[in-house]
Design an enzyme around this catalytic site. Structure first.
Site, PDB file in Angstrom:
ATOM      1  N   ALA A 147       0.694  -1.079   0.083  1.00  0.00           N
ATOM      2  CA  ALA A 147       0.039  -0.050   0.012  1.00  0.00           C
ATOM      3  C   ALA A 147       0.662   1.303   0.059  1.00  0.00           C
ATOM      4  CB  ALA A 147      -0.905  -0.059   1.227  1.00  0.00           C
ATOM      5  N   HIS A 148       0.371   2.415  -0.239  1.00  0.00           N
ATOM      6  CA  HIS A 148       0.799   3.751  -0.228  1.00  0.00           C
ATOM      7  C   HIS A 148       1.799   3.890   0.982  1.00  0.00           C
ATOM      8  CE1 HIS A 148      -2.970   6.024   1.133  1.00  0.00           C
ATOM      9  NE2 HIS A 148      -2.965   4.940   2.096  1.00  0.00           N
ATOM     10  N   ASN A 149       2.972   4.674   0.792  1.00  0.00           N
ATOM     11  CA  ASN A 149       3.850   5.125   1.730  1.00  0.00           C
ATOM     12  C   ASN A 149       4.501   3.953   2.670  1.00  0.00           C
ATOM     13  OD1 ASN A 149       1.666   7.406   1.511  1.00  0.00           O
ATOM     14  ND2 ASN A 149       3.589   8.020   1.424  1.00  0.00           N
TER      15      ASN A 149
END
Lengths: 341, 341, 341
Positions: A235-237
């Site tokens: 997922a993001h980050n």
């Protein structure tokens, strides 16, 4: 065909037997023919050594005595096998050049191979000798390092960066939007623009249909030497440290940082906003809902059983707390009784 | 429109009612109109039979009495429905021929349909009447059997073999590299070349975004008549026996052998190097970490509950061993006391 | 560069500080420079407020006092941030028109952008201003609403409908066949034709490599405003209510109906033929095997622990029923003893 003494000259190890024996490839102990090399690293297969028809076997010193054929002796036979196998099986390289059906809106080096029906957007950069397989889509401004191999139908979104010597398998999607929404008063969801990138280090392998989302504001970062199997979701980050390895179907939720040298088992899930220390091993199928601050092996799977046994036992899971209460009550009553008698 | 007596002549069963009634398609008991055929197989829907507006219903002998309209009576109404539905809904077949935008580096029979933007590599073989959907990538030397249907954006890697009458859904990736690495002294990973193939039998269906990896040395093998749902992961050197069926998101790790006629539930995971006997059913969501040597149903899921209940109960899971110890201590103290009184 | 007073004029909120300050974008409290706007919504980051170098911060009234720079004060800073970020980061829009390499067998409005190597089948309909990314395959008769964005390599199968303002990420497959088979007497499987469609409402986002299967007879239905993350699997005939949100790798089996305004956590699985009420939250990793008839948070994960602890504790799971029996026996013996003494 290569001779055993050629192999030892190139990769080291001690040769036991005739160095002029030549082999044309590698096979398992069980299936290798008289012109093939084999190896023994997993003790489970030790029993097959005596009956092998291989021309020679890569093995550890302690296995040498039992070997009926020529041997290459090394403390790490699996690693040695990997190196020889790489040398004997160079990945097929399509010819350099841009296939006429490809749409390339940027300059690429002459050494690059761009396959049929590829799209490479404006401002993208492709390193020397890299192969972009059929049907890949590389967004504007993306960068792929040199000596990389993108198998067919890979997508790399705008602005993402992939290091050198990457191997990306078909269907992987690098740089789709992270999943971020703010809830409005009426219950509808307002999209948070995902303006970060995915930044992937050197020597990374990414499996088929794996997805790595771009960051919301900052970047999603995959360290050097990371190996990701198929159908992994990052997922993001998220940040993943160097040389961490993740097996198929594992997933890491947003903003979690996984250390270096970790091994995440298949179908393991790590929730968001956690810190996983360097050197952590998460067993397959484990659900990680808390940070892990020290190296070690961590597990949280449930045993399976026959469906009838399961019906009896797992119904109890809803009443564990009541069972604990009953035990405490018994302890008190018994203590009372013991005092009296 | 087809007449009921035509259907019975073709597929068998006993007709109750007027054979000249004609139907144009199949619908559920609840939604079928006066020109549609319906069926009753799941007893859950028995209550809808009396009120159906269908022209006729496919049903089992015991349901005949309650049927207010014409009926086709058969011991296996669901199977009968499947057959009639296939006959009434032949899959749409694009015209034979190679779309001008496709890049086909091999010879294909004139009966084959190759869609837009397809790539078929050198030396690949495509069987008679097979349809290759838009955007598919078929690597060099791969073989696809006759009468097969590859939906758009499927990838089949070099050298893999798919049998006859295959249906492969979009995004599936057949033959990406298995996940194999040897660890070097410095913690980095050395890739093991994956030189085996994927070999898929006849009459196999493979779901959307499912991945089947090629073998390391030997092949990954999918038996005849196997049906795989979406987003399944089959690792390298797995073998799956004939007519085994797997639901969505299930995964099988490397070198595991699954028997014939098995049913693997959705999101079930089976770890590597196991043997699963013929006729095993693994319940959805179950994690299989040991071989299964006999047929039967096997389960290992945990019940869900309200979050508050869960907080109380599941905290106990960390202390099960202590609970067992307490019970044993209580038993000893009580036995002692019973002796004394 | 936009001025703070421009932002407040457009989005509301109270400005504290100099309205003529101009910002060029948004960043986190920690990383924002003197020409960037930041925001504070998660209390976890409150500590970073005092040291921020941002030009201004979007925050809630109670945080205003501690803010060292200009502030935009609003009761919902995260929502406000989402809106400003959308305004400052409009998604890049490729030019309208059909790329010469695309194969478009239908009429599309002049405002539509069709990327390289796209295929759009006969009879498909594309709404005004919609962008179809490189390599997408849109089957015959499919419909995509206006103002939508399909990223590269999306597949939408024949006859499926997507509403307006959709965002669909790469590798998603909408409308593959549902997984339906009838078992024949010899154990082989007869395919049930999947003649329903996928019908997706307006304002839906669908993540990378997510799959949504078409219905068997009726349709699979995704409500307005639903947001689906990556690698989600939605089986045939599922219905999902408006504004429900699902995190990565979640899966819903066939014919289950999920209500409106639900939140399904990552890797959660819901089996088939269930009803999930409006407003239900399913925690990440939870396996849902029964209908849920009221709103609330529901959980069913197991804690992880060190592998050694796990070995001790989880072995007990196979004997929970025996433990409960032992407790009951102890209670009886103790009651007996208490009566006597």
């Amino acid at each position: 065909m290569v001779r055993l003494d050629e192999i030892v000259a190139r990769f080291g190890g001690d040769l036991v037997g005739d160095g002029s024996i030549a082999v044309r490839g590698i096979a398992t102990l069980e299936t290798a023919g008289a012109d093939q090399l084999s190896f023994l690293s997993n003790p489970k297969y030790q029993g097959q050594l005596g009956a092998t028809s291989a021309a020679a076997v890569i093995l550890a010193p302690e296995a040498t005595a039992a070997c009926p054929v020529a041997a290459i002796v090394t403390p790490q036979p699996y690693l040695y096998y990997a190196r020889v196998a790489q040398w004997l099986n160079p990945p097929p390289r399509p010819a350099a050049g841009i296939h006429p059906s490809a749409v390339v809106e940027t300059e690429v080096p002459a050494s690059v191979s761009v396959g049929p029906n590829v799209w490479i957007g404006a401002g993208a950069g492709i390193g020397e000798n890299t192969v972009i397989g059929a049907g890949c889509a590389i967004g504007p401004g993306a960068e792929i390092g040199g000596d990389s191999l993108l198998h067919p139908n890979v997508t790399v979104a705008a602005g993402c960066r992939i290091g050198a010597r990457a191997i990306i398998h078909s269907g992987a999607v690098i740089g789709a939007d992270g999943f971020g929404f703010a809830r409005d008063r009426d219950g509808s969801w307002v999209k948070i623009p995902q303006t970060g990138r995915v930044v992937v280090g050197d020597d990374v392998e990414i499996g088929a249909n794996t997805t790595i989302d771009r960051g919301a504001l900052a970047d999603t970062v995959i360290g050097d030497g990371v190996k990701l199997d198929n159908q992994i979701q990052i997922a993001h980050n998220v940040q993943i440290g160097a040389r961490t390895i993740m097996a198929g179907c594992a997933a890491i939720a947003g903003s979690t940082r996984v250390g270096a040298g970790c091994a995440i088992g298949g179908a393991a899930n790590i929730i968001g906003h956690l810190e996983i220390a360097d050197g952590v091993q998460v067993s397959a199928g484990t659900f990680v809902a808390k940070s892990i601050t020290r190296p070690g092996v961590f597990t949280g799977t449930v045993p399976f059983m026959s469906h009838e046994e399961w019906l009896k036992n797992f119904a109890r899971l809803r009443h564990l707390d009541a069972m604990a209460d009953k035990i405490r009550a018994l302890e008190q009553r018994l203590a009372e009784l013991e005092k009296r008698t």
